[in-house]
Design a protein around this motif. Sequence first.
Motif, PDB file in Angstrom:
ATOM      1  N   ALA A 150       0.863  -1.193   0.000  1.00  0.00           N
ATOM      2  CA  ALA A 150       0.000   0.000   0.000  1.00  0.00           C
ATOM      3  C   ALA A 150       0.890   1.231   0.000  1.00  0.00           C
ATOM      4  O   ALA A 150       2.040   1.198   0.474  1.00  0.00           O
ATOM      5  N   ASN A 151       0.365   2.304  -0.558  1.00  0.00           N
ATOM      6  CA  ASN A 151       1.110   3.552  -0.508  1.00  0.00           C
ATOM      7  C   ASN A 151       1.165   4.059   0.935  1.00  0.00           C
ATOM      8  O   ASN A 151       0.213   3.863   1.716  1.00  0.00           O
ATOM      9  N   PRO A 152       2.239   4.737   1.315  1.00  0.00           N
ATOM     10  CA  PRO A 152       2.311   5.262   2.679  1.00  0.00           C
ATOM     11  C   PRO A 152       1.283   6.383   2.907  1.00  0.00           C
ATOM     12  O   PRO A 152       0.808   7.018   1.955  1.00  0.00           O
ATOM     13  N   GLY A 153       0.967   6.635   4.172  1.00  0.00           N
ATOM     14  CA  GLY A 153      -0.002   7.690   4.477  1.00  0.00           C
ATOM     15  C   GLY A 153       0.558   9.078   4.264  1.00  0.00           C
ATOM     16  O   GLY A 153      -0.202  10.036   4.066  1.00  0.00           O
ATOM     17  N   SER A 154       1.884   9.199   4.251  1.00  0.00           N
ATOM     18  CA  SER A 154       2.550  10.487   4.013  1.00  0.00           C
ATOM     19  C   SER A 154       3.905  10.198   3.379  1.00  0.00           C
ATOM     20  O   SER A 154       4.258   9.035   3.132  1.00  0.00           O
ATOM     21  N   ASN A 155       4.646  11.245   3.093  1.00  0.00           N
ATOM     22  CA  ASN A 155       5.939  11.061   2.451  1.00  0.00           C
ATOM     23  C   ASN A 155       6.812  10.123   3.277  1.00  0.00           C
ATOM     24  O   ASN A 155       6.986  10.307   4.490  1.00  0.00           O
ATOM     25  N   ARG A 206      28.284   6.329   4.065  1.00  0.00           N
ATOM     26  CA  ARG A 206      27.251   5.422   4.576  1.00  0.00           C
ATOM     27  C   ARG A 206      25.993   5.495   3.724  1.00  0.00           C
ATOM     28  O   ARG A 206      25.741   6.482   3.024  1.00  0.00           O
ATOM     29  N   VAL A 207      25.208   4.389   3.788  1.00  0.00           N
ATOM     30  CA  VAL A 207      23.953   4.276   3.074  1.00  0.00           C
ATOM     31  C   VAL A 207      22.920   3.688   4.024  1.00  0.00           C
ATOM     32  O   VAL A 207      23.251   2.866   4.888  1.00  0.00           O
ATOM     33  N   ARG A 208      21.653   4.112   3.895  1.00  0.00           N
ATOM     34  CA  ARG A 208      20.564   3.588   4.711  1.00  0.00           C
ATOM     35  C   ARG A 208      19.403   3.176   3.801  1.00  0.00           C
ATOM     36  O   ARG A 208      19.102   3.858   2.811  1.00  0.00           O
ATOM     37  N   VAL A 209      18.729   2.044   4.176  1.00  0.00           N
ATOM     38  CA  VAL A 209      17.569   1.538   3.439  1.00  0.00           C
ATOM     39  C   VAL A 209      16.520   1.099   4.455  1.00  0.00           C
ATOM     40  O   VAL A 209      16.837   0.362   5.400  1.00  0.00           O
ATOM     41  N   GLY A 210      15.266   1.510   4.264  1.00  0.00           N
ATOM     42  CA  GLY A 210      14.183   1.103   5.170  1.00  0.00           C
ATOM     43  C   GLY A 210      13.156   2.201   5.341  1.00  0.00           C
ATOM     44  O   GLY A 210      12.880   2.980   4.416  1.00  0.00           O
ATOM     45  N   LEU A 211      12.589   2.259   6.538  1.00  0.00           N
ATOM     46  CA  LEU A 211      11.619   3.298   6.873  1.00  0.00           C
ATOM     47  C   LEU A 211      12.390   4.441   7.512  1.00  0.00           C
ATOM     48  O   LEU A 211      12.606   4.474   8.732  1.00  0.00           O
ATOM     49  N   LEU A 212      12.810   5.395   6.696  1.00  0.00           N
ATOM     50  CA  LEU A 212      13.666   6.485   7.163  1.00  0.00           C
ATOM     51  C   LEU A 212      12.854   7.701   7.600  1.00  0.00           C
ATOM     52  O   LEU A 212      13.422   8.770   7.872  1.00  0.00           O
ATOM     53  N   THR A 213      11.549   7.535   7.656  1.00  0.00           N
ATOM     54  CA  THR A 213      10.641   8.543   8.215  1.00  0.00           C
ATOM     55  C   THR A 213       9.861   7.868   9.331  1.00  0.00           C
ATOM     56  O   THR A 213       9.403   6.733   9.172  1.00  0.00           O
ATOM     57  N   SER A 214       9.708   8.547  10.467  1.00  0.00           N
ATOM     58  CA  SER A 214       8.967   7.962  11.587  1.00  0.00           C
ATOM     59  C   SER A 214       7.526   7.683  11.164  1.00  0.00           C
ATOM     60  O   SER A 214       6.819   8.570  10.661  1.00  0.00           O
ATOM     61  N   VAL A 219      15.798   9.361  -1.619  1.00  0.00           N
ATOM     62  CA  VAL A 219      14.682   8.994  -2.488  1.00  0.00           C
ATOM     63  C   VAL A 219      13.484   8.703  -1.580  1.00  0.00           C
ATOM     64  O   VAL A 219      13.589   7.931  -0.622  1.00  0.00           O
ATOM     65  N   ARG A 220      12.328   9.310  -1.910  1.00  0.00           N
ATOM     66  CA  ARG A 220      11.124   9.107  -1.092  1.00  0.00           C
ATOM     67  C   ARG A 220       9.946   8.693  -1.963  1.00  0.00           C
ATOM     68  O   ARG A 220       9.955   8.880  -3.185  1.00  0.00           O
ATOM     69  N   ILE A 221       8.898   8.165  -1.320  1.00  0.00           N
ATOM     70  CA  ILE A 221       7.636   7.786  -1.982  1.00  0.00           C
ATOM     71  C   ILE A 221       6.520   8.531  -1.245  1.00  0.00           C
ATOM     72  O   ILE A 221       6.407   8.452  -0.013  1.00  0.00           O
ATOM     73  N   ASN A 222       5.685   9.256  -2.021  1.00  0.00           N
ATOM     74  CA  ASN A 222       4.610  10.015  -1.376  1.00  0.00           C
ATOM     75  C   ASN A 222       3.331   9.198  -1.282  1.00  0.00           C
ATOM     76  O   ASN A 222       3.290   8.025  -1.672  1.00  0.00           O
ATOM     77  N   SER A 223       2.289   9.799  -0.804  1.00  0.00           N
ATOM     78  CA  SER A 223       1.036   9.083  -0.533  1.00  0.00           C
ATOM     79  C   SER A 223       0.327   8.635  -1.792  1.00  0.00           C
ATOM     80  O   SER A 223      -0.581   7.789  -1.738  1.00  0.00           O
ATOM     81  N   THR A 224       0.709   9.135  -2.954  1.00  0.00           N
ATOM     82  CA  THR A 224       0.112   8.690  -4.221  1.00  0.00           C
ATOM     83  C   THR A 224       1.034   7.739  -4.982  1.00  0.00           C
ATOM     84  O   THR A 224       0.746   7.364  -6.117  1.00  0.00           O
ATOM     85  N   GLY A 225       2.147   7.383  -4.364  1.00  0.00           N
ATOM     86  CA  GLY A 225       3.059   6.441  -4.988  1.00  0.00           C
ATOM     87  C   GLY A 225       4.072   7.075  -5.915  1.00  0.00           C
ATOM     88  O   GLY A 225       4.806   6.350  -6.620  1.00  0.00           O
ATOM     89  N   LYS A 226       4.150   8.428  -5.936  1.00  0.00           N
ATOM     90  CA  LYS A 226       5.138   9.090  -6.788  1.00  0.00           C
ATOM     91  C   LYS A 226       6.498   9.051  -6.101  1.00  0.00           C
ATOM     92  O   LYS A 226       6.613   9.085  -4.878  1.00  0.00           O
ATOM     93  N   VAL A 227       7.538   8.996  -6.944  1.00  0.00           N
ATOM     94  CA  VAL A 227       8.905   8.964  -6.443  1.00  0.00           C
ATOM     95  C   VAL A 227       9.439  10.392  -6.428  1.00  0.00           C
ATOM     96  O   VAL A 227       9.360  11.111  -7.448  1.00  0.00           O
ATOM     97  N   GLY A 228      10.000  10.817  -5.276  1.00  0.00           N
ATOM     98  CA  GLY A 228      10.575  12.150  -5.179  1.00  0.00           C
ATOM     99  C   GLY A 228      12.071  12.072  -4.924  1.00  0.00           C
ATOM    100  O   GLY A 228      12.560  11.163  -4.239  1.00  0.00           O
ATOM    101  N   LEU A 229      12.854  12.994  -5.515  1.00  0.00           N
ATOM    102  CA  LEU A 229      14.305  13.031  -5.354  1.00  0.00           C
ATOM    103  C   LEU A 229      14.672  14.294  -4.576  1.00  0.00           C
ATOM    104  O   LEU A 229      14.343  15.417  -4.988  1.00  0.00           O
ATOM    105  N   LEU A 230      15.365  14.135  -3.439  1.00  0.00           N
ATOM    106  CA  LEU A 230      15.726  15.234  -2.569  1.00  0.00           C
ATOM    107  C   LEU A 230      17.239  15.314  -2.408  1.00  0.00           C
ATOM    108  O   LEU A 230      17.934  14.310  -2.561  1.00  0.00           O
TER     109      LEU A 230
END
Length: 478
Positions: free
Chosen positions: A88-93, A188-196, A109-120
């Motif tokens: 499922a898409n996340p509830g927020s970014n 260093r690199v991180r992969v996972g749920l990087l937003t609370s 790299v993030r995924i928003n609530s509509t499933g779009k990929v954002g680059l920051l």
Amino acid sequence: MAKLSNTFEGGSTGVGITTGNSGGTSGDAWSLVNLDSNTVEYDTARAAHGTVSARIATGATAGMPYLSWTSGISGTTLYARAYLYLTANPGSNLNAVRLMSGSTIVATVRINSTGKVGLLYASGSLTATSTASVPLNAWFRLELKAVASTTAGSVECRCYLGSPDATSATETLQGTGLNTGTNTAMDRVRVGLLTSTTSYSINVDDVAWGDTDWIGPATAGGSSTPLTLASSTWTAQALQRMKVRALGTATGTSAAQALARAKRQMLNPSASSEAAQALAGRKSQALGVAGAAGEARTLGSAKAWPLAPVSVTEQARSLGSAKSRPLAAAQAAGSAQAFTGRKVSPLVPAGASETAEQLTARGALGPASESDTSRPLAGVKTQLLALAAAVETAVPLTGRRTLALGPAHEAGTVLALAARKAKPLTLAAETAMAQPFASAYAGPDGDDIDVTVGAPFSRWAAALGAPHDSGWEVDAPW
């Protein structure tokens, strides 16, 4: 060139991932597993490749669970790759992949609530957003590149949202000429749920990062991306699963080194040797040319060696199997010399002799000298005879030989001829009475016969006045 990767294939489903159990078959062990009071575990319910992936999830308690490498690679330009699976898409970014220099964020790299990929970049400045959404309940691949610089930094994300192992990206996001927050090398690199977040989960698989180029897709059994060259070693190193690693060139050695399975190592040519050296398996080694020798030498299986010509000898020498050697011409001799096997030597003509000399089978004879008597010839030999001298009496010939006779002198008496011989006779002289010829019988008195003459018929019979039925006795003319 450096690269680290992990496939999670070494874990068992439901078992929590740790820095201690994440290496081995899985690949490079993680430097940090941040649970944050939540779940980071092996999962066999789904996998991008192989049978195992990592499940990262939060429950009622908010948290940021993730996996991280904090050593092994460092540079101002780095690359990262991750396969992701969302139900499922996340509830927020939701931040999912990040490159950092110490505690400084360079790219995310993030995924928003509509499933779009954002680059920051830097601490969270958005530079691009995809037009397509990530698929749900299916694997997709994200690859991230970052260049750390406060004046000429850049970030780029390649999104593979259709086929996760495609070589052409569905969409590419990028930003250049940026202040990425630091000029210091990323480490260093991180992969996972990087937003609370709460009550959310994702699966990740085939995570990798490196300092050389884009990582690219993973194969069915692990990473197919370039690996750093292994240091030279005399011992073949086993490679796990389907990973391939280039090996440095081994140092030269004259001894063949056994290589395991599909590994290959070039060998220097061995030193020349006059003795043939046994070669194991399918290795081949060129041999030096053997020195010339006057005698044939036995060669081992499949080896070939030219021999120098042998010295000339008057004697025939036996040659072993498949060897051949020319012989010098034999000395001329007046007598035939026996030859063994298939050797042949020409003979000079035999000397003239007044007597016929017996020759062995197939020998040629010179013409025989003339003789008045025929000489018997043995077997199938044939010898021409001169004509016999003329004689008054027939000379018997033995067997099937024939001798021409000269004409017989005329004689007034008939000469007896032997059986089956024929001789022409001269005309008999005329006589007034018929002369009987001898037959194979004689008269009763042994020296004459009785002849009864019938009635005259011809003129000479009538002139004699012989009656038709009268008979008289006459004497034979011999």
